[in-house]
Scaffold this active site. Structure first.
Site, PDB file in Angstrom:
ATOM      1  CD  GLU A  51      -2.933   0.990   2.335  1.00 41.73           C
ATOM      2  OE1 GLU A  51      -3.513  -0.105   2.427  1.00 41.73           O
ATOM      3  OE2 GLU A  51      -3.179   1.964   3.070  1.00 41.73           O
ATOM      4  CB  THR A  82      -4.349   5.901   0.777  1.00 42.10           C
ATOM      5  OG1 THR A  82      -3.331   6.868   0.565  1.00 42.10           O
ATOM      6  CG2 THR A  82      -3.793   4.700   1.512  1.00 42.10           C
ATOM      7  CE1 TYR A 178     -10.467   0.176  10.705  1.00 38.89           C
ATOM      8  CE2 TYR A 178     -12.481  -0.830   9.870  1.00 38.89           C
ATOM      9  CZ  TYR A 178     -11.510   0.152   9.797  1.00 38.89           C
ATOM     10  OH  TYR A 178     -11.577   1.102   8.811  1.00 38.89           O
ATOM     11  CE  LYS A 198     -16.528  -3.067   6.005  1.00 35.80           C
ATOM     12  NZ  LYS A 198     -15.569  -2.055   6.500  1.00 35.80           N
TER      13      LYS A 198
END
Ligand code: FAD
Length: 319
Positions: A51, A82, A178, A198
């Site tokens: 990332e 991002t 998370y 989700k």
């Protein structure tokens, strides 16, 4: 619930657990209490992804191309980029994704929806579609301070719903997970159910927030599997690029840095060589445990740098 895609599993030898069995007799918890042949498991190659954030300057963009070439040694599945809160990096995210794609690698833009209209999200998706991009990390994001309007989306699940209903199924969509729960959610049970909803809205997989306690990840996976989630949940791994900054984010977002790690890091004071060496050891061991526990892949928060991430990949036999 969407079933997991075959690609990761097909390329990864199934871990061969040996020893005392996979489930602890009293707690019933899997993977926390068993023995395994760590060396054999670690030598099993698993996919990785990296990332970045969109650079602010032309010099930063050129430097990032060098970092992409260096990290290519690990044959990443994709590089993700991002997206600034409220669309603040819209053009830069697009430009960075284009640079990565032009180098012949798969690029996955992040896209956050809070503060956005349906029209603006449709425009962004159309731009990516025209560039041949079909992979996204779909997020709610956080409203920048001072931005009053939430726009037409409240949660990431609504963004995924919108993408699936307007664009169909040809996007590969990853969502955020998370292991130590989302910092704004007081009720863990609700957070887990929102995550499951989700995924149900149409996600193909999830990438986690970074963590340093592998038990938190495995426990989270067990909890969401019990809610019917079947997609791959890829651990997001943060090398200690900058201990002070990572400690700050961890404190803000409720991410546990083991006390012994924090004490040792703080004890090094300004001895950057020791901080770097110890950080690489700690994160390599974390990855070894995750690989031994059967993770589908590892996503590294490379943060536009290659050195620490590449060294960890080399030690894991992944580069
Ligand atoms: P959601 O899944 O929508 O969840 C947000 C909160 O709302 C949670 O507390 C959840 O429990 C709650 N919730 C969800 N649905 C409901 C509902 N129906 N009713 C009530 N509550 C609900 N941020 C950026 O700005 N740009 C990025 O590029 C970026 N990339 C990221 C990549 C990864 C892998 C991760 C883990 C995070 C990233 N973030 C990024 C941070 C993320 O935007 C924030 O953590 C944000 O606060 C939550 O986004 P989300 O998509 O997880 O939100």
């Amino acid at each position: 619930m969407r079933v997991r895609k075959g690609s990761h599993a097909a390329r990864r030898p199934e871990p061969d657990f040996t020893g005392e069995g996979r489930t602890h007799p009293q707690s019933g918890l899997s993977r926390f209490f068993f023995t395994f042949d760590l060396e054999a498991l670690v030598s099993a190659s698993i996919p990785v992804s990296f990332e970045f954030f969109p650079p602010n300057t032309p010099v930063g963009s050129e430097k990032l191309k060098t970092v992409v070439q260096e990290l290519a040694a690990a044959k990443p599945e994709f590089f993700s980029v991002t997206y600034g809160a409220g669309g603040s990096t819209r053009e830069k995210t697009l430009a960075t994704v284009q640079d990565i794609a032009a180098m012949g690698f798969e690029a996955a833009p992040h896209l956050s929806c809070i503060g956005s209209t349906k029209e603006s999200i449709s425009e962004i998706l159309a731009t990516y579609r025209a560039q041949g991009i079909r992979r996204l990390v779909a997020l709610r994001g956080d409203l920048p301070s001072g931005m009053a309007t939430a726009g037409e989306f409240r949660y990431a699940s609504e963004l995924i719903d919108f993408i699936r209903s307007t664009q169909g199924s040809d996007w590969h969509i990853e969502v955020a997970a998370y292991p130590e729960y989302h910092p704004q959610q007081r009720y863990i049970r609700h957070d887990l159910q929102h995550f499951a909803n989700k995924v149900q809205a149409g996600a193909d997989g999830a990438i986690t927030q970074f963590f340093f306690n592998p038990d938190a990840y495995f426990h989270f996976v067990d909890e969401v599997r019990a809610l019917g989630v079947t997609v791959p949940i890829v651990p997001g791994i943060m090398p200690f690029h900058n201990y002070g900054r990572i400690a700050q984010i961890s404190a803000r977002d409720g991410i546990e840095i083991p006390r012994w790690v924090a004490l040792k890091m703080e004890g090094y004071m300004d001895d950057t060589a020791s901080i770097r060496a110890f950080g690489i050891d700690v994160v390599t061991k974390l990855c070894e445990r995750l690989i031994a526990g059967g993770v589908p892949s590892i996503h590294f928060y490379a943060l536009n740098q290659s050195a620490a991430t590449l060294e960890i990949c080399r030690r894991l036999g992944l580069a």
